[in-house]
Design a protein around this motif. Structure first.
Motif, PDB file in Angstrom:
ATOM      1  N   GLU A   1       0.831  -1.210   0.000  1.00 23.79           N
ATOM      2  CA  GLU A   1       0.000   0.000   0.000  1.00 23.79           C
ATOM      3  C   GLU A   1       0.865   1.259   0.000  1.00 23.79           C
ATOM      4  N   LYS A   2       1.938   1.192   0.768  1.00 29.08           N
ATOM      5  CA  LYS A   2       2.829   2.353   0.858  1.00 29.08           C
ATOM      6  C   LYS A   2       3.506   2.622  -0.500  1.00 29.08           C
ATOM      7  N   LEU A   3       3.973   1.563  -1.146  1.00 33.33           N
ATOM      8  CA  LEU A   3       4.662   1.753  -2.427  1.00 33.33           C
ATOM      9  C   LEU A   3       3.682   2.117  -3.541  1.00 33.33           C
ATOM     10  N   ASN A   4       2.437   1.629  -3.390  1.00 32.38           N
ATOM     11  CA  ASN A   4       1.361   1.991  -4.316  1.00 32.38           C
ATOM     12  C   ASN A   4       1.730   1.797  -5.790  1.00 32.38           C
ATOM     13  N   GLU A   5       2.300   0.660  -6.079  1.00 31.60           N
ATOM     14  CA  GLU A   5       2.711   0.359  -7.457  1.00 31.60           C
ATOM     15  C   GLU A   5       1.509  -0.227  -8.201  1.00 31.60           C
ATOM     16  N   ASN A   6       1.091   0.431  -9.276  1.00 30.35           N
ATOM     17  CA  ASN A   6      -0.139   0.030  -9.977  1.00 30.35           C
ATOM     18  C   ASN A   6       0.032  -0.072 -11.485  1.00 30.35           C
ATOM     19  N   ASP A   7       1.254  -0.344 -11.933  1.00 27.54           N
ATOM     20  CA  ASP A   7       1.529  -0.262 -13.368  1.00 27.54           C
ATOM     21  C   ASP A   7       1.310  -1.542 -14.158  1.00 27.54           C
ATOM     22  N   HIS A   8       1.029  -2.643 -13.465  1.00 25.88           N
ATOM     23  CA  HIS A   8       1.024  -3.928 -14.174  1.00 25.88           C
ATOM     24  C   HIS A   8      -0.273  -4.713 -13.975  1.00 25.88           C
ATOM     25  N   TYR A   9      -0.487  -5.655 -14.876  1.00 26.24           N
ATOM     26  CA  TYR A   9      -1.684  -6.504 -14.734  1.00 26.24           C
ATOM     27  C   TYR A   9      -1.603  -7.307 -13.442  1.00 26.24           C
ATOM     28  N   ASN A  10      -0.370  -7.580 -12.996  1.00 26.55           N
ATOM     29  CA  ASN A  10      -0.202  -8.374 -11.767  1.00 26.55           C
ATOM     30  C   ASN A  10       0.374  -7.540 -10.616  1.00 26.55           C
ATOM     31  N   SER A  11       0.130  -6.244 -10.645  1.00 26.90           N
ATOM     32  CA  SER A  11       0.547  -5.407  -9.512  1.00 26.90           C
ATOM     33  C   SER A  11      -0.115  -5.936  -8.242  1.00 26.90           C
ATOM     34  N   LEU A  12       0.676  -6.036  -7.191  1.00 28.49           N
ATOM     35  CA  LEU A  12       0.196  -6.715  -5.984  1.00 28.49           C
ATOM     36  C   LEU A  12      -1.062  -6.080  -5.391  1.00 28.49           C
ATOM     37  N   LEU A  13      -1.100  -4.749  -5.361  1.00 29.64           N
ATOM     38  CA  LEU A  13      -2.276  -4.079  -4.777  1.00 29.64           C
ATOM     39  C   LEU A  13      -3.559  -4.450  -5.501  1.00 29.64           C
ATOM     40  N   PHE A  14      -3.453  -4.525  -6.817  1.00 29.22           N
ATOM     41  CA  PHE A  14      -4.585  -4.866  -7.674  1.00 29.22           C
ATOM     42  C   PHE A  14      -5.052  -6.296  -7.347  1.00 29.22           C
ATOM     43  N   SER A  15      -4.107  -7.202  -7.196  1.00 34.02           N
ATOM     44  CA  SER A  15      -4.439  -8.599  -6.873  1.00 34.02           C
ATOM     45  C   SER A  15      -5.057  -8.709  -5.484  1.00 34.02           C
ATOM     46  N   ILE A  16      -4.495  -7.961  -4.539  1.00 37.00           N
ATOM     47  CA  ILE A  16      -5.020  -8.019  -3.169  1.00 37.00           C
ATOM     48  C   ILE A  16      -6.451  -7.450  -3.131  1.00 37.00           C
ATOM     49  N   ALA A  17      -6.638  -6.315  -3.802  1.00 41.36           N
ATOM     50  CA  ALA A  17      -7.974  -5.696  -3.822  1.00 41.36           C
ATOM     51  C   ALA A  17      -8.992  -6.676  -4.408  1.00 41.36           C
ATOM     52  N   ASN A  18      -8.589  -7.367  -5.472  1.00 44.85           N
ATOM     53  CA  ASN A  18      -9.486  -8.355  -6.076  1.00 44.85           C
ATOM     54  C   ASN A  18      -9.711  -9.547  -5.160  1.00 44.85           C
ATOM     55  N   SER A  19      -8.620 -10.034  -4.563  1.00 42.43           N
ATOM     56  CA  SER A  19      -8.719 -11.217  -3.699  1.00 42.43           C
ATOM     57  C   SER A  19      -9.650 -10.948  -2.517  1.00 42.43           C
ATOM     58  N   ARG A  20      -9.637  -9.726  -2.026  1.00 37.39           N
ATOM     59  CA  ARG A  20     -10.526  -9.392  -0.901  1.00 37.39           C
ATOM     60  C   ARG A  20     -11.995  -9.454  -1.309  1.00 37.39           C
ATOM     61  N   LYS A  21     -12.232  -9.371  -2.612  1.00 40.84           N
ATOM     62  CA  LYS A  21     -13.615  -9.512  -3.114  1.00 40.84           C
ATOM     63  C   LYS A  21     -13.825 -10.942  -3.653  1.00 40.84           C
ATOM     64  N   ASP A  22     -12.888 -11.822  -3.371  1.00 38.77           N
ATOM     65  CA  ASP A  22     -12.889 -13.197  -3.894  1.00 38.77           C
ATOM     66  C   ASP A  22     -12.886 -13.222  -5.418  1.00 38.77           C
ATOM     67  N   GLN A  23     -12.107 -12.303  -5.962  1.00 41.42           N
ATOM     68  CA  GLN A  23     -11.948 -12.256  -7.414  1.00 41.42           C
ATOM     69  C   GLN A  23     -10.468 -12.124  -7.766  1.00 41.42           C
TER      70      GLN A  23
END
Ligand SMILES: *Cc1c(COP(=O)(O)O)cnc(C)c1O
Length: 355
Positions: free
Chosen positions: A211-233
């Motif tokens: 969250e601190k690094l807030n890296e959002n440049d990739h299809y597999n950026s960790l934040l994006f995956s975590i946000a999805n996983s929290r919605k079971d997606q």
């Protein structure tokens, strides 16, 4: 099955996958949209079972990837501010460091001998290295980092992220999840599932760092995956079959303490048996650093060649040597999905031909 595989990855798939495959088809999950309620339910159950059966702390997050290699990249891209420190004694630890470097991370490395434990007190980790990378089970040479070492590492590097490659031990041995922030594996080794999927397990500290690094440049950026996983997606259409197989396997699996005991006892039996031969010696002499899931044997290259050829003719696939140990070692996998009678038949073959 044609050959009995003792290869340390892809490894012998669990015998129950035939049933799981069939059920996956019949239940219709393979034709479900990955934003559907049916998929989300499967995703949620799978994460829950993984936590239960592998003894993962409740507050850790789980995401699915396509491989362990992808996890190396995610750590470099989404969890490393500037530099990572890699301590390793074999080919996989070395590759991880190279992959991080290729993504523009400043990498620092220390290697250690396969007979040694990690020289923790001597590690010169520079201030700018915010991630320390460790290979818990080095598949290329059959060495393992102990829980005690990981505990000391945790204490020594309390203010850095510790990332652990557990590709050839997860689901086969117990792991001290609390002692590190990022754990990952792919499913074609200790899990005994078909390849094509990776699992990444993250501590609250790791999530906070993402969250601190807030890296959002990739299809597999960790934040994006975590946000999805929290919605079971998942960010992209995932390996639904792989997730289903994992769900069924975890549902049927005994708790990891029991699996660990079985793997350890089988390992001790293997060593007793293998030590009786003059044709080879264990690659790793120091018993305290030996892996319980990957057993490497060292022999003359001619013996190695004969072992691989004759065993193949007899219907067994042994693991060839890897990296610098390619010519003079073979590796025998000791993963939980291998059947007792398969081990017995390999032993019978070895006794008959190499005693
Ligand atoms: C096999 C292996 C990998 C690579 O796994 P992939 O699923 O091919 O990406 C990484 N690390 C270790 C320790 C391995 O054994």
């Amino acid at each position: 099955m044609s050959h009995i595989s003792f290869y340390p990855g892809p490894s012998r798939v669990n015998a129950k996958v035939t049933e799981y495959f069939y059920d996956a088809y019949m239940e219709g999950i393979l034709s479900e949209n990955h934003r559907s309620a049916a998929f989300m339910k499967l995703f949620k159950k799978t994460k829950k079972l993984l936590k239960q059966k592998l003894d993962v702390p409740e507050d850790y997050e789980i995401i699915f990837t396509s491989s362990a290699t992808e996890c190396w990249e995610i750590i470099a891209q989404s969890l490393t501010a500037k530099a990572s420190f890699h301590v390793y004694n074999g080919a996989f630890g070395n590759k991880w460091c190279e992959y991080a470097g290729k993504l523009g991370v400043e990498t620092h490395a220390a290697s250690f001998d396969i007979e040694d434990s990690i020289p923790i007190k001597l590690l010169a980790v520079p201030d700018e290295a915010d991630v320390v990378c460790v290979t818990q089970n080095e598949t290329s040479n059959g060495t393992q980092v102990s829980d005690v070492e990981l505990t000391i590492l945790r204490r020594q590097f309390a203010d850095r992220l510790i990332a652990v490659d557990a590709t050839s031990s997860m689901a086969a041995t117990t792991l001290p999840f609390k002692m590190a922030d990022v754990w990952f594996a792919s499913v074609q080794k200790g899990f005994g599932l078909p390849s094509g999927m990776g699992i990444m397990i993250l501590s609250p500290t790791a999530v906070a760092k993402a969250e601190k690094l807030n890296e959002n440049d990739h299809y597999n950026s960790l934040l994006f995956s975590i946000a999805n996983s929290r919605k079971d997606q998942t960010p992209y259409t995932p390996n639904i079959l792989g997730i289903y197989l994992l769900y069924r396997l975890m549902e049927d699996r005994r708790p990891i303490e029991e699996i660990n005991r079985k793997v350890k006892n089988r390992f001790l039996d293997w060593m007793d048996f293998l030590n009786k031969f003059d044709s080879w010696t264990p690659l790793v002499e120091n018993e305290s650093v030996r892996s319980t899931t990957v057993i490497p044997l060292k022999a003359e290259p001619s013996v190695i060649k004969e072992l691989l050829e004759k065993s193949s003719d007899a219907g067994f696939t042994l693991g060839s040597g890897y990296g610098e140990w390619k010519e003079d070692t073979i590796r025998i996998a000791n993963f939980p999905s291998i059947k007792k009678k398969e081990i017995q038949s390999l032993r019978f073959f070895l006794k008959k031909n190499f005693d």
